[in-house]
Design a protein around this motif. Structure first.
Motif, short mmCIF file in Angstrom:
data_model
loop_
_atom_site.label_atom_id
_atom_site.label_comp_id
_atom_site.label_asym_id
_atom_site.label_seq_id
_atom_site.Cartn_x
_atom_site.Cartn_y
_atom_site.Cartn_z
N MET A 16 1.49 -4.47 -4.13
CA MET A 16 1.00 -3.09 -4.28
C MET A 16 -0.19 -2.89 -3.37
O MET A 16 -0.91 -3.84 -3.03
N GLY A 17 -0.39 -1.63 -3.00
CA GLY A 17 -1.40 -1.34 -2.00
C GLY A 17 -2.83 -1.36 -2.51
O GLY A 17 -3.76 -1.49 -1.72
N SER A 18 -3.00 -1.24 -3.82
CA SER A 18 -4.35 -1.14 -4.37
C SER A 18 -4.34 -1.61 -5.82
O SER A 18 -3.31 -1.52 -6.50
N LYS A 19 -5.50 -2.07 -6.28
CA LYS A 19 -5.57 -2.44 -7.70
C LYS A 19 -5.36 -1.22 -8.58
O LYS A 19 -5.00 -1.34 -9.74
N SER A 20 -5.53 -0.02 -8.03
CA SER A 20 -5.29 1.18 -8.82
C SER A 20 -3.79 1.36 -9.14
O SER A 20 -3.43 2.15 -9.98
N ASP A 21 -2.94 0.62 -8.45
CA ASP A 21 -1.49 0.68 -8.72
C ASP A 21 -1.08 -0.28 -9.84
O ASP A 21 0.05 -0.21 -10.34
N TYR A 22 -1.98 -1.18 -10.20
CA TYR A 22 -1.59 -2.29 -11.08
C TYR A 22 -1.12 -1.83 -12.46
O TYR A 22 -0.14 -2.37 -13.00
N ALA A 46 -1.35 -1.81 3.51
CA ALA A 46 -0.85 -1.64 4.89
C ALA A 46 -1.92 -1.07 5.80
O ALA A 46 -1.93 -1.33 7.00
N HIS A 47 -2.84 -0.28 5.22
CA HIS A 47 -3.83 0.38 6.08
C HIS A 47 -5.22 -0.24 5.97
O HIS A 47 -6.01 -0.16 6.91
N ARG A 48 -5.51 -0.90 4.81
CA ARG A 48 -6.84 -1.51 4.67
C ARG A 48 -6.81 -3.00 5.05
O ARG A 48 -7.83 -3.55 5.45
N ALA A 70 7.67 -3.20 -3.17
CA ALA A 70 6.41 -2.71 -2.60
C ALA A 70 6.06 -1.36 -3.19
O ALA A 70 6.84 -0.42 -3.13
N ALA A 71 4.87 -1.29 -3.78
CA ALA A 71 4.42 -0.04 -4.41
C ALA A 71 3.22 0.49 -3.64
O ALA A 71 2.30 -0.26 -3.31
N ALA A 72 3.24 1.79 -3.37
CA ALA A 72 2.08 2.39 -2.72
C ALA A 72 2.06 3.87 -3.01
O ALA A 72 3.08 4.48 -3.36
N GLY A 73 0.87 4.44 -2.87
CA GLY A 73 0.71 5.86 -3.10
C GLY A 73 0.31 6.59 -1.84
O GLY A 73 -0.14 5.99 -0.87
N LYS A 74 0.49 7.88 -1.86
CA LYS A 74 0.19 8.77 -0.73
C LYS A 74 1.07 8.37 0.47
O LYS A 74 2.19 7.95 0.26
N ALA A 75 0.53 8.48 1.68
CA ALA A 75 1.35 8.15 2.85
C ALA A 75 1.05 6.75 3.36
O ALA A 75 1.20 6.46 4.54
N ALA A 76 0.63 5.86 2.44
CA ALA A 76 0.18 4.53 2.86
C ALA A 76 1.29 3.73 3.53
O ALA A 76 1.02 2.87 4.36
N HIS A 77 2.55 3.97 3.12
CA HIS A 77 3.67 3.45 3.89
C HIS A 77 3.82 1.93 3.84
O HIS A 77 4.38 1.31 4.76
N PRO A 94 7.33 4.49 -5.28
CA PRO A 94 6.31 5.48 -4.96
C PRO A 94 5.37 5.69 -6.16
O PRO A 94 5.82 5.90 -7.28
N MET A 95 4.08 5.61 -5.89
CA MET A 95 3.08 5.82 -6.94
C MET A 95 2.80 7.32 -7.10
O MET A 95 2.77 8.07 -6.11
N ALA A 96 2.58 7.73 -8.32
CA ALA A 96 2.17 9.11 -8.57
C ALA A 96 0.80 9.34 -7.94
O ALA A 96 -0.03 8.42 -7.89
#
Ligand code: RP5
Length: 174
Positions: A16-22, A46-48, A70-77, A94-96
């Motif tokens: 996941m792209g962020s701990k906020s997705d956990y 992917a971006h950080r 793979a989970a991510a939010g916004k356009a993190a891709h 896709p994350m809300a």
């Protein structure tokens, strides 16, 4: 369970792209755990942390991974970036999001240009759970025991709906 690729390492990576997705993706990990699927959970952006993302995906096959979720939010891709550098199948969740409700995340995954697919599930918790169940179904192609577990899981769901139907018809649904 016949999941073995001759090693004891994880077969599925839940990234996941962020701990906020956990909080959402824990449901995915919990379901894999319930089915006894060996998996690892990672936070890679992917971006950080682009170098880590590429290094992780580039090494996925050698690591013995059969699937990446793979989970991510916004356009993190994240899902598309990982899929670009591995032939290990990638399922995207896709994350809300607060601004666009997750439509941004959904489109960034589901609208991959031809050539590099990302198998995309529903937005949020439903997608997190379905990614785990899809992973189980894919692994079950070569694992009869896992297939039986999946069939039992569906029978249990069916029984729950039938029990709720009986309750509502008897007027005692709480
Ligand atoms: C993405 O950006 C993550 O996957 C997350 O869903 C979204 C927001 O991340 P935070 O700003 O909450 O870390 O990279």
């Amino acid at each position: 369970m016949n999941q073995s690729n001759g090693q004891n390492g994880p077969l599925v990576a839940v990234v996941m792209g962020s701990k906020s997705d956990y909080a959402v993706m824990k449901d995915c990990s919990d379901l894999l755990e319930q089915f006894g699927v060996r998996h690892e959970v990672r936070i890679i952006s992917a971006h950080r942390t682009p170098d880590r993302a590429l290094a992780f995906a580039s090494g996925a096959e050698a690591q013995g991974l059969k699937l990446i979720i793979a989970a991510a939010g916004k356009a993190a891709h994240l899902a598309g970036v990982l899929a670009a550098v591995t032939t290990v199948p990638v399922l995207g969740v896709p994350m809300a999001t607060s601004d666009l409700g997750g439509l941004d995340s959904l489109l960034s995954m589901v609208q991959m240009p031809a050539g590099i697919p990302v198998g995309t599930t529903a937005i949020g918790k439903a997608g997190a759970k379905n990614a785990a169940l899809l992973a189980v179904a894919i692994l079950a192609i070569s694992d009869p025991q896992l297939r039986d577990q999946l069939k039992d899981f569906r029978k249990k769901m069916q029984a729950e709906v039938e029990a709720a139907d009986a309750e509502v018809r008897e007027g005692c649904l709480s």
